[in-house]
Design an enzyme around this catalytic site. Structure first.
Site, PDB file in Angstrom:
ATOM      1  N   HIS A  20       3.828  10.075 -18.497  1.00 52.47           N
ATOM      2  CA  HIS A  20       3.572  11.505 -18.262  1.00 52.47           C
ATOM      3  C   HIS A  20       2.703  11.691 -17.022  1.00 52.47           C
ATOM      4  O   HIS A  20       2.968  12.541 -16.180  1.00 52.47           O
ATOM      5  CB  HIS A  20       2.876  12.135 -19.477  1.00 52.47           C
ATOM      6  CG  HIS A  20       3.578  11.822 -20.763  1.00 52.47           C
ATOM      7  ND1 HIS A  20       2.950  11.603 -21.949  1.00 52.47           N
ATOM      8  CD2 HIS A  20       4.906  11.667 -21.015  1.00 52.47           C
ATOM      9  CE1 HIS A  20       3.836  11.330 -22.886  1.00 52.47           C
ATOM     10  NE2 HIS A  20       5.022  11.360 -22.344  1.00 52.47           N
ATOM     11  N   ASP A 114       3.060  19.204 -18.641  1.00 52.20           N
ATOM     12  CA  ASP A 114       4.225  18.463 -19.140  1.00 52.20           C
ATOM     13  C   ASP A 114       4.607  18.969 -20.526  1.00 52.20           C
ATOM     14  O   ASP A 114       3.887  19.779 -21.126  1.00 52.20           O
ATOM     15  CB  ASP A 114       3.961  16.942 -19.087  1.00 52.20           C
ATOM     16  CG  ASP A 114       2.973  16.463 -20.127  1.00 52.20           C
ATOM     17  OD1 ASP A 114       3.091  16.840 -21.315  1.00 52.20           O
ATOM     18  OD2 ASP A 114       2.065  15.696 -19.766  1.00 52.20           O
ATOM     19  N   ALA A 384      11.150   7.937 -28.668  1.00 52.28           N
ATOM     20  CA  ALA A 384      11.248   9.263 -28.020  1.00 52.28           C
ATOM     21  C   ALA A 384      12.712   9.602 -27.689  1.00 52.28           C
ATOM     22  O   ALA A 384      13.594   9.355 -28.500  1.00 52.28           O
ATOM     23  CB  ALA A 384      10.337   9.332 -26.795  1.00 52.28           C
TER      24      ALA A 384
END
Ligand code: UDP
Length: 468
Positions: A20, A114, A384
């Site tokens: 991220h 994000d 994820a």
């Protein structure tokens, strides 16, 4: 020279984790260096892996990029899933955000965050600060996010009833198994619900990587009927240069690569967080050995409990791989393979002329770095949205996905399958994949050039912010 005080000021907020922080930091750097902005980078330090702290304290960051650490917090709730843990940390940490944003000087023109930080929108909206979501994944993931409220309504919020095949308008059918894990669906819904109210969505992709999906988001009647902000494909934004971690390890690795023939090495790495079980590690090792091919492997200690066991621990401290790799493996592959135990300078490795293949967990940054350097992939998704990325890469013709088998209730890719896919991507058979990845590599370079579509998108945004 214009002083920092007179430059347009924006804030960028990233959730913890290298995947991220890296693209948001790259965006921040480009705003400062290419567009003359002053950027405050808000960093969440709770659960931040050591590698992240090192990245953000790098003295070579441009002087108009200020890193501000948000106060650390205590999160008592436990979570097994890495993404759920991030959500908890972000929720707690952002309680200090109103105070921090109010005190930024000069006042900021916009806040970029994000997907894990979308709750920041509510704070910024109270302060009349425009917000922008930087989606650090694909346009396909954006399309799914935009469509998710419709799916949710169809199943009355019971996500266990979602059909096996999900038909996002204008996109190839997606398999439910390839979407995100069920525990993340409520978070996806939260993000979906905030999408219509942010001022814009930046996506780390480019027109020619996902033409059909981007076209559908812009043109299909379903998406046109949604209240949605403008979408700016600005990618591929990937890190430029490497953090030198352990200088000695890195230089040993790069010197070794220099000695290998062009296009002969496969690089094996599961991102900043990925970990394999002991059994899987051993099958991977034996498969690499059977393939007789050259390799570089970031081989972290195995974890039975989690496929993302290293996410919050990513660092440059080395373990001794001999203690967890199959007996004799290091001796038998000496000279042909190089094992590093914690971290590799990934972009430097992928851009080396000896490297032709990448066994990757399909984290979106790794995917972009691989395409940008023309390296074909073996897709090995772990957590994820990585299965979605893996499917996308196979459909795009730049990756093969090894078959896993059932082994004591777990899915394991066996050594013969590892041998097969490694040979496939490095040998003659992989020529089609290599041709396709080189085509995409060319389109990526064009997208980023002055006059290219991604470069143009970022210019438009910067202009909008400057003039606001
Ligand atoms: N990375 C690296 N060396 C490593 C492992 C990871 O430089 O040994 C970097 C990689 O280049 C990428 C980031 O860490 O920029 C990982 O992001 P990605 O989205 O691929 O996966 P995540 O770690 O978020 O799951």
């Amino acid at each position: 020279m214009e002083s920092t005080q007179n430059k347009p000021h924006v804030a960028v907020l990233a959730s913890p984790g290298m995947g991220h922080v890296t693209p948001l930091l790259e965006l921040a750097k480009r705003l400062v260096v290419d567009h003359g902005f002053h950027v405050t980078f808000l960093s969440i330090t709770t659960d931040a892996p050591p590698a992240q702290l090192q990245l953000l304290s790098n003295p070579s960051l441009p002087s108009d990029l200020h890193v501000v650490s948000l106060p650390s917090v205590d999160v008592s709730q436990q979570a097994n899933d890495v993404s759920v843990r991030i959500v908890l940390v972000v929720q707690e940490t952002l309680k200090s955000l109103p105070f921090v944003l109010k005190n930024l000087q000069p006042p900021i023109k916009s806040l970029v965050f994000d997907p894990f930080c979308t709750i920041a929108h509510d704070v910024a909206a109270d302060l009349s600060i425009p917000t922008y979501l930087f989606l650090t994944s694909s346009a396909l993931f954006l399309a799914l996010t935009m469509y998710f409220p419709t799916i949710n309504a169809e199943v009355n919020g019971d996500h266990s009833k979602i059909a096996e095949e999900v038909l996002v308008p204008g996109c190839k059918p997606l398999l439910l198994d390839d979407l995100i894990p069920g525990v993340l669906m409520p978070e996806l819904l939260l993000m979906s619900n905030r999408l219509p109210i942010v001022n814009g969505v930046l996506v780390n992709t480019w027109e020619e990587l996902e033409p059909v999906t981007l076209h559908s988001i812009r043109e299909s009647p379903f998406f046109l009927g949604l209240p949605a902000p403008p979408v700016y494909p600005i990618g591929p934004l990937t890190k430029e240069g490497e953090l030198v971690t352990s200088a000695l390890e890195s230089s040993k690795l790069m010197t070794w690569l220099d000695q290998q023939p062009a296009g002969s090495v496969v690089y094996v790495s599961f991102g900043s967080g990925g970990t394999l079980s002991g059994k899987q590690m051993s099958e991977l090792a034996l498969g690499l050995e059977l393939s007789q091919k050259r390799f570089v492997w970031v081989a972290r200690p195995p974890s039975e409990a989690s496929v993302s066991g290293n996410f919050f621990k990513a660092s440059f401290d080395a373990d001794d791989p001999a203690s967890y790799l199959p007996k004799g493996f290091l001796d038998r592959t000496r000279g042909r393979g190089l094992v590093t135990s914690s971290w590799a300078p990934q972009v430097a490795v992928l851009s080396h002329q000896s490297v032709a293949g990448f066994v990757t967990h399909c984290g979106w940054n790794s995917v972009l770095e691989s395409i940008l350097h023309g390296v074909v992939m073996i897709a090995w998704p772990l957590y994820a949205e990585q299965r979605m990325n893996a499917r996308f890469l196979v459909d795009a013709g730049v990756a093969v996905w090894p078959e896993a088998e059932e082994d004591n209730g777990k899915r394991v890719v066996g050594r013969c399958e590892v041998e097969r896919v490694v040979r496939t991507i490095l040998d003659e058979e992989g020529e089609g994949l290599r041709r396709r990845v080189r085509e995409l590599q060319g389109t990526a370079a064009k997208a980023l050039k002055v006059g290219g579509p991604s470069n143009g998108s970022l210019h438009r945004l910067a202009k909008e912010w400057r003039e606001s």
